[in-house]
Enzyme design. Sequence first.
Site, mmCIF file in Angstrom:
data_model
loop_
_atom_site.group_PDB
_atom_site.id
_atom_site.type_symbol
_atom_site.label_atom_id
_atom_site.label_comp_id
_atom_site.label_asym_id
_atom_site.label_seq_id
_atom_site.Cartn_x
_atom_site.Cartn_y
_atom_site.Cartn_z
ATOM 1 N N TYR A 37 0.839 -1.197 0.000
ATOM 2 C CA TYR A 37 0.000 0.000 0.000
ATOM 3 C C TYR A 37 0.879 1.254 0.000
ATOM 4 O O TYR A 37 1.683 1.454 0.911
ATOM 5 C CB TYR A 37 -0.935 0.018 1.207
ATOM 6 C CG TYR A 37 -1.937 -1.123 1.268
ATOM 7 C CD1 TYR A 37 -2.222 -1.904 0.149
ATOM 8 C CD2 TYR A 37 -2.604 -1.418 2.447
ATOM 9 C CE1 TYR A 37 -3.127 -2.939 0.212
ATOM 10 C CE2 TYR A 37 -3.528 -2.454 2.517
ATOM 11 C CZ TYR A 37 -3.784 -3.213 1.396
ATOM 12 O OH TYR A 37 -4.690 -4.241 1.461
ATOM 13 N N SER A 48 -5.062 -14.168 1.311
ATOM 14 C CA SER A 48 -5.996 -13.211 0.712
ATOM 15 C C SER A 48 -6.240 -13.578 -0.745
ATOM 16 O O SER A 48 -5.290 -13.758 -1.515
ATOM 17 C CB SER A 48 -5.436 -11.786 0.800
ATOM 18 O OG SER A 48 -6.303 -10.858 0.172
ATOM 19 N N GLN A 60 -8.783 -13.362 3.363
ATOM 20 C CA GLN A 60 -9.227 -11.985 3.162
ATOM 21 C C GLN A 60 -9.651 -11.794 1.702
ATOM 22 O O GLN A 60 -8.852 -11.445 0.842
ATOM 23 C CB GLN A 60 -8.139 -10.978 3.545
ATOM 24 C CG GLN A 60 -8.657 -9.554 3.513
ATOM 25 C CD GLN A 60 -7.662 -8.533 4.028
ATOM 26 O OE1 GLN A 60 -7.428 -7.514 3.380
ATOM 27 N NE2 GLN A 60 -7.084 -8.774 5.190
ATOM 28 N N SER A 66 -13.779 -4.371 0.961
ATOM 29 C CA SER A 66 -14.743 -3.711 0.081
ATOM 30 C C SER A 66 -16.193 -4.110 0.362
ATOM 31 O O SER A 66 -16.948 -4.419 -0.561
ATOM 32 C CB SER A 66 -14.417 -3.978 -1.388
ATOM 33 O OG SER A 66 -15.044 -3.029 -2.217
ATOM 34 N N ALA A 107 -18.529 -2.193 -1.683
ATOM 35 C CA ALA A 107 -18.278 -2.277 -3.137
ATOM 36 C C ALA A 107 -17.637 -1.001 -3.668
ATOM 37 O O ALA A 107 -18.152 -0.343 -4.567
ATOM 38 C CB ALA A 107 -19.571 -2.598 -3.896
ATOM 39 N N LYS A 165 -23.952 6.945 -3.227
ATOM 40 C CA LYS A 165 -23.548 8.288 -3.682
ATOM 41 C C LYS A 165 -23.382 8.383 -5.193
ATOM 42 O O LYS A 165 -23.273 9.484 -5.736
ATOM 43 C CB LYS A 165 -22.264 8.730 -2.987
ATOM 44 C CG LYS A 165 -21.012 7.948 -3.353
ATOM 45 C CD LYS A 165 -19.829 8.469 -2.549
ATOM 46 C CE LYS A 165 -18.572 7.661 -2.781
ATOM 47 N NZ LYS A 165 -17.454 8.123 -1.932
ATOM 48 N N GLN A 211 -16.435 9.252 9.100
ATOM 49 C CA GLN A 211 -16.789 8.043 8.366
ATOM 50 C C GLN A 211 -16.588 6.799 9.231
ATOM 51 O O GLN A 211 -17.360 5.844 9.143
ATOM 52 C CB GLN A 211 -15.932 7.931 7.098
ATOM 53 C CG GLN A 211 -16.242 8.975 6.046
ATOM 54 C CD GLN A 211 -15.284 8.912 4.871
ATOM 55 O OE1 GLN A 211 -14.078 8.702 5.053
ATOM 56 N NE2 GLN A 211 -15.786 9.098 3.668
#
Length: 337
Positions: A55, A153, A178, A207, A210, A217, A292
């Site tokens: 990341y 994952s 994951q 996610s 999604a 939004k 959030q």
Amino acid sequence: MVNYRYLGNSGLKISEITYGNWLTHGSQVENDAATACVRAALDAGISTFDTADVYANTKAEQVLGDALKGERRESLEIFTKVYWPTGPGGPNDTGLSRKHIMESIDGSLTRLGTDYVDLYQAHRYDTETPLEETMQAFADIVRQGKALYIGVSEWTADQIRAGHALSKELGFQLISSQPQYSMLWRVIEEEVVPTSAELGISQIVWSPVAQGVLTGKYAPGAELPAGSRATDEKGGANMIKRFLDDDVLRRVQELKPVADELDLSLAQLAVAWVLQNDNVAAALIGASRPEQVAENVKASGVVIPEELLTKIDTILGGVVERDPGKTAETAPKGRVA
């Protein structure tokens, strides 16, 4: 406050809302804002934090380590991952070879500012390294005390089964998977979930909203909101595009009455939905703003009645992706340089 669940067939408890910093820390969000989000997560009772060396090309681990500095280490569960290319991208800077794993764990621990991670995960399956070599390296890392548990994952059910068999043979616990999982992306339900449940492995799903589509939004026929994931050229736009179909977006809007009935936002409904699956230990949430985090935590402990789960399925209908072959189809076919 958030609830806690056991991770796989282990004694490790994690927060069922887990804070992840993919596509945010070190990339989309400035460090001060990222730290504020981590503080908000801690304030909400989140004790589990998930990252990966890839990341922001290792920067996300550094930001998370800095944000958690001063916290009681024993009160946290810190997860990271290995597989994707890091550093200058040399021939051994990727994959699950013994060399890359042993070097990567030391780099991750340094950046995170800790002596060990609670969970070290194979970020993808490496088709170019013998599985025995990979699992032996993980076994050695566990014996060295650098990781307490091992996870994977986006592995297929067959890959999980093979990895689990070797972990038992080598004397360590493979306890987690994951995968991507949401109301719209259910490819793990047919094979990965039953196999994992049989083997004592649980899911930490990424996610759950999604890529933001399930927040509602994105409206059908409307322009993409400025500053949203769909307009982010650093990676977010590529990931979300599969869901930006007018039929999908219209059906998501039709979920609003279901969310209202439960006194939830659409995002909270989406997170609560994945947590209804008994094999899911945690939903990964990210954030660019502290508020959030506070909103997402409200999904913890929610029970969605069976009739509303059925209503969700009816509304979404044929736009749901269920093909278990998608896990293998979307996986790298060889090491990514």
